[in-house]
Write an enzyme that holds these catalytic residues in place. Structure first.
Site, PDB file in Angstrom:
ATOM      1  N   TYR A 121      19.811 -27.145 -30.792  1.00 50.98           N
ATOM      2  CA  TYR A 121      19.188 -25.888 -30.381  1.00 50.98           C
ATOM      3  C   TYR A 121      19.409 -25.699 -28.898  1.00 50.98           C
ATOM      4  CZ  TYR A 121      16.756 -22.692 -33.364  1.00 50.98           C
ATOM      5  OH  TYR A 121      16.489 -21.671 -34.207  1.00 50.98           O
ATOM      6  N   GLU A 123      18.672 -22.504 -26.859  1.00 46.68           N
ATOM      7  CA  GLU A 123      18.301 -21.174 -26.364  1.00 46.68           C
ATOM      8  C   GLU A 123      18.440 -21.156 -24.847  1.00 46.68           C
ATOM      9  OE1 GLU A 123      14.407 -20.643 -27.983  1.00 46.68           O
ATOM     10  OE2 GLU A 123      15.156 -19.689 -29.796  1.00 46.68           O
ATOM     11  N   ASP A 125      35.935  -1.832 -27.309  1.00 45.83           N
ATOM     12  CA  ASP A 125      35.796  -2.839 -28.366  1.00 45.83           C
ATOM     13  C   ASP A 125      37.213  -3.216 -28.792  1.00 45.83           C
ATOM     14  OD1 ASP A 125      35.535  -4.234 -30.705  1.00 45.83           O
ATOM     15  OD2 ASP A 125      34.025  -2.893 -31.590  1.00 45.83           O
ATOM     16  N   THR A 142      35.703  -9.457 -31.352  1.00 47.57           N
ATOM     17  CA  THR A 142      35.502 -10.569 -32.270  1.00 47.57           C
ATOM     18  C   THR A 142      36.482 -11.650 -31.831  1.00 47.57           C
ATOM     19  OG1 THR A 142      37.155  -9.607 -33.728  1.00 47.57           O
ATOM     20  CG2 THR A 142      34.866  -9.172 -34.279  1.00 47.57           C
ATOM     21  N   LYS A 159      39.981 -12.170 -35.363  1.00 45.72           N
ATOM     22  CA  LYS A 159      41.023 -11.285 -35.908  1.00 45.72           C
ATOM     23  C   LYS A 159      42.365 -11.706 -35.313  1.00 45.72           C
ATOM     24  CE  LYS A 159      37.513  -7.924 -37.003  1.00 45.72           C
ATOM     25  NZ  LYS A 159      36.884  -6.625 -36.726  1.00 45.72           N
ATOM     26  N   ARG A 188      35.040 -17.259 -36.605  1.00 47.05           N
ATOM     27  CA  ARG A 188      34.345 -15.998 -36.843  1.00 47.05           C
ATOM     28  C   ARG A 188      33.229 -15.870 -35.806  1.00 47.05           C
ATOM     29  NH1 ARG A 188      34.789 -12.441 -40.721  1.00 47.05           N
ATOM     30  NH2 ARG A 188      36.739 -13.510 -41.127  1.00 47.05           N
TER      31      ARG A 188
HETATM   32  C1  LIG Z   1      35.713  -6.158 -36.959  1.00 46.47           C
HETATM   33  C2  LIG Z   1      35.188  -5.271 -35.934  1.00 46.47           C
HETATM   34  C3  LIG Z   1      33.940  -5.490 -35.329  1.00 46.47           C
HETATM   35  C4  LIG Z   1      32.919  -6.524 -35.684  1.00 46.47           C
HETATM   36  O1  LIG Z   1      32.910  -7.132 -36.826  1.00 46.47           O
HETATM   37  P1  LIG Z   1      31.862  -8.240 -37.313  1.00 46.47           P
HETATM   38  O2  LIG Z   1      32.148  -8.257 -38.754  1.00 46.47           O
HETATM   39  O3  LIG Z   1      30.498  -7.794 -36.964  1.00 46.47           O
HETATM   40  O4  LIG Z   1      32.235  -9.502 -36.601  1.00 46.47           O
HETATM   41  C5  LIG Z   1      33.560  -4.665 -34.290  1.00 46.47           C
HETATM   42  N1  LIG Z   1      34.368  -3.694 -33.869  1.00 46.47           N
HETATM   43  C6  LIG Z   1      35.571  -3.458 -34.417  1.00 46.47           C
HETATM   44  C7  LIG Z   1      36.412  -2.355 -33.868  1.00 46.47           C
HETATM   45  C8  LIG Z   1      36.014  -4.227 -35.472  1.00 46.47           C
HETATM   46  O5  LIG Z   1      37.189  -3.952 -36.034  1.00 46.47           O
END
Ligand SMILES: *Cc1c(COP(=O)(O)O)cnc(C)c1O
Length: 555
Positions: free
Chosen positions: A196, A198, A342, A368, A371, A377
């Site tokens: 843990y 935090e 993002d 993320t 990807k 993940r």
């Molecule tokens: C995949 C994605 C996310 C976040 O995905 P999670 O499943 O919450 O990890 C956020 N923004 C975009 C543009 C994405 O393609």
């Protein structure tokens, strides 16, 4: 040529003789004939070979049996116990053995020397059938990582095993997925999950945080170094949480966010009415141009000046073109709003220099890590130093409790992988493969959204050929080609049926495929979509696809 050589007391004398006859031996012990434990020396030799510190290994004990058993536990090690020159040659040529195990009681000195010189002189046969067989040995090892789980919990093990087999046999073209390295997966499954923690490194609410502090500090520093960011928060559990953290850090419920419409490539967490973002904030969507199907920056500027959002959010889940972050910065400056990007989908391309980085321009960059970035993940936020405190407070205690330190360690491993020079070539190859596959589909008369792709994904308008995305994806799935149905700009179908499919190349590129394989797969996609009722064709392509992927083992 470097040879790591080791023996226990039973092989001590033969080891000395071999070392006298062969140059380039590095003695890993034992160093005297006192009784000792053979796995200790097998481990040292196997590790040297596994790490690439030695080109070959030699292990000697009384029979060679214990040594070969111990050495074969290691990833990338193939230790062969041999008694004849013929065996040594075949073990090397066909099985790709890289460690020769010898029994001192069962093999005389001359045979041992002859076996070793043959072993060192024989090259590994790279014809596909041998490559495939050796890859299957490595697959068995990936399963054996879980051999304990198989005993403790056969049901969960069965699920994991079927994922391993699926990854080995299918062509994964899901644009939001990738294939993580073993190193990433090991860190993700590590004991750091027991802690843990935090708070943040050096400022925790619990004692005993030194090990996780070290891991999280590495992740933060590497994220900053990799992306050239002033501050990084590596704690968000996922990409949606990373976005939530930025909203919490900067705006109030009811404030306006200008973001790309979900059905045109935006993301749930950019303001979908069913998501927290759409429920808490006033979302104004922007769209792509109806004819070019690309962002229209002049229109976006006009809209931003009218709407006066608190945040202009760019980045997408299904946009096949590069995004001009410099231009978006200008718009944000004119509209006086926060620039949030993002980059979840393109983070790997950004890390590898295959897409311009938003980091120099944006106030906040979320992502993320699983990807194109090919890590565990999870989520990540980068920001300018002035926002660091607000961001950290938004993540903890604002929205999360204890961070997943095992996943954070895996993020650190992933960021380090991206600092290796070969990853630039990987990112570039993802794009080249995507363009080759896209062209193969397009050349067969399919309409591609926006006319092509600049990144790791493309969208096929299957409605133009009279089918839904749902049916197209199902037909491809039956042939072992995995994509997802996806809405396309100005889609007239429901989000459950859709008019398109989304195709991505991050995962196949990780497995080592190049343009040629990408084009072959593109041809198969066109074949299947030309008649989605032809199940015989799907079966035929499924068999061919399995043959193709077998030559490109999963890491
Ligand atoms: C995949 C994605 C996310 C976040 O995905 P999670 O499943 O919450 O990890 C956020 N923004 C975009 C543009 C994405 O393609």
């Amino acid at each position: 040529m470097k040879i790591a050589i080791g023996a226990d007391h039973g092989g001590f004398e033969l080891k000395a003789r071999l070392m006298a006859s062969f140059k380039g031996c590095e003695d890993k012990g034992c160093f005297d004939p006192e009784a000792c434990d053979y796995p200790d020396y097998a481990d040292d030799v196997a590790l040297a070979v596994a790490k690439g510190d030695a080109d070959f290994g030699v292990l000697v004990c009384r029979t060679g049996i214990g040594m070969s058993m111990a050495a074969n536990r290691f990833h990338n090690v193939r230790a062969a116990l041999c008694h004849t020159v013929k065996e040594a040659e075949t073990a090397r040529r066909h099985n790709g053995a890289n460690i020769l195990c010898i029994g001192a009681d069962t093999t005389d000195e001359k045979t041992a020397c002859d076996m070793l010189s043959t072993f060192l002189a024989t090259s590994v046969d790279e014809t596909p059938r041998h490559v495939i067989r050796r890859a299957k040995i490595e697959r068995a090892k990936r399963l054996s990582d879980f051999s304990l789980l198989a005993r403790e919990d056969p049901e969960v093990w069965a699920a994991i095993k079927s994922q391993v087999v699926q990854e080995d046999t299918e062509i994964n073209l899901i644009a939001s997925e990738n294939t993580s390295s073993r190193a990433v997966r090991l860190a993700a499954g590590s004991v750091l999950m027991n802690k843990y923690a935090e708070g943040y490194p050096g400022k925790r609410w619990y004692s005993g945080c030194l090990p996780v502090d070290a891991a999280e500090e590495l992740a933060r520093q590497r994220a900053c170094a990799l992306f050239g960011a002033e501050h990084a928060n590596v704690q968000p559990h996922c990409g949606s949480a990373a976005n939530m953290a930025v909203y919490l850090a900067t705006i109030k419920p009811g404030d306006t966010i200008l973001s790309l419409s979900l059905d045109q490539g935006g993301h749930l967490s950019h303001g979908s009415p069913v998501n927290f973002s759409g429920k808490l904030y006033n979302i104004v969507p922007y769209t792509v141009d109806r004819t070019t199907e690309r962002l229209d920056y002049d229109a976006l500027e006009k809209q931003a000046l009218e709407v006066k959002p608190k945040i202009l959010l760019s980045g997408a889940s299904a946009y096949p073109r590069t995004i001009d972050f410099k231009r978006i910065r200008e718009i944000c400056d004119k509209a006086g709003c926060i620039m949030m990007v993002d980059m979840a989908h393109i983070a790997g391309l950004v890390a590898g220099g295959a897409h311009e980085s938003p980091v120099p321009y944006a106030d906040f960059v979320t992502s993320t890590t699983h990807k194109t970035l090919r890590g565990p993940r999870g989520g990540l936020v980068l920001c300018k130093a002035q926002y660091a405190k607000a961001l950290d407070a938004a993540v903890f205690p604002g929205m999360q409790g204890g961070p997943l330190e095992n996943i954070i360690a895996a993020k650190a491993v992933c960021f380090r992988e991206w600092m290796q020079p070969e990853m630039k070539a990987y990112a570039a190859q993802v794009v080249k493969n995507c363009q080759a596959m896209c062209k193969a589909v397009q050349d067969r008369g399919f309409r591609i959204v926006s006319g092509g792709t600049d990144n790791h994904l493309f969208l096929v308008d299957v409605k133009a050929k009279g089918m839904t995305g749902k049916d197209a994806a199902a037909a491809l799935d039956a042939a072992g080609i995995v994509v997802n149905k996806n809405t396309i700009p100005y889609d007239t179908e429901s989000p459950f049926k859709t008019s398109g499919i989304r195709v991505g190349t991050a995962s196949i590129t990780t497995r080592g495929m190049k343009e040629q394989e990408a084009a072959t797969i593109g041809g198969w996609i066109a074949d299947i979509l030309s008649d989605i009722t032809n199940t015989a064709l799907q079966q035929k392509i499924k068999a061919e696809a399995a043959k193709l992927v077998a030559g490109f083992p999963v890491p």
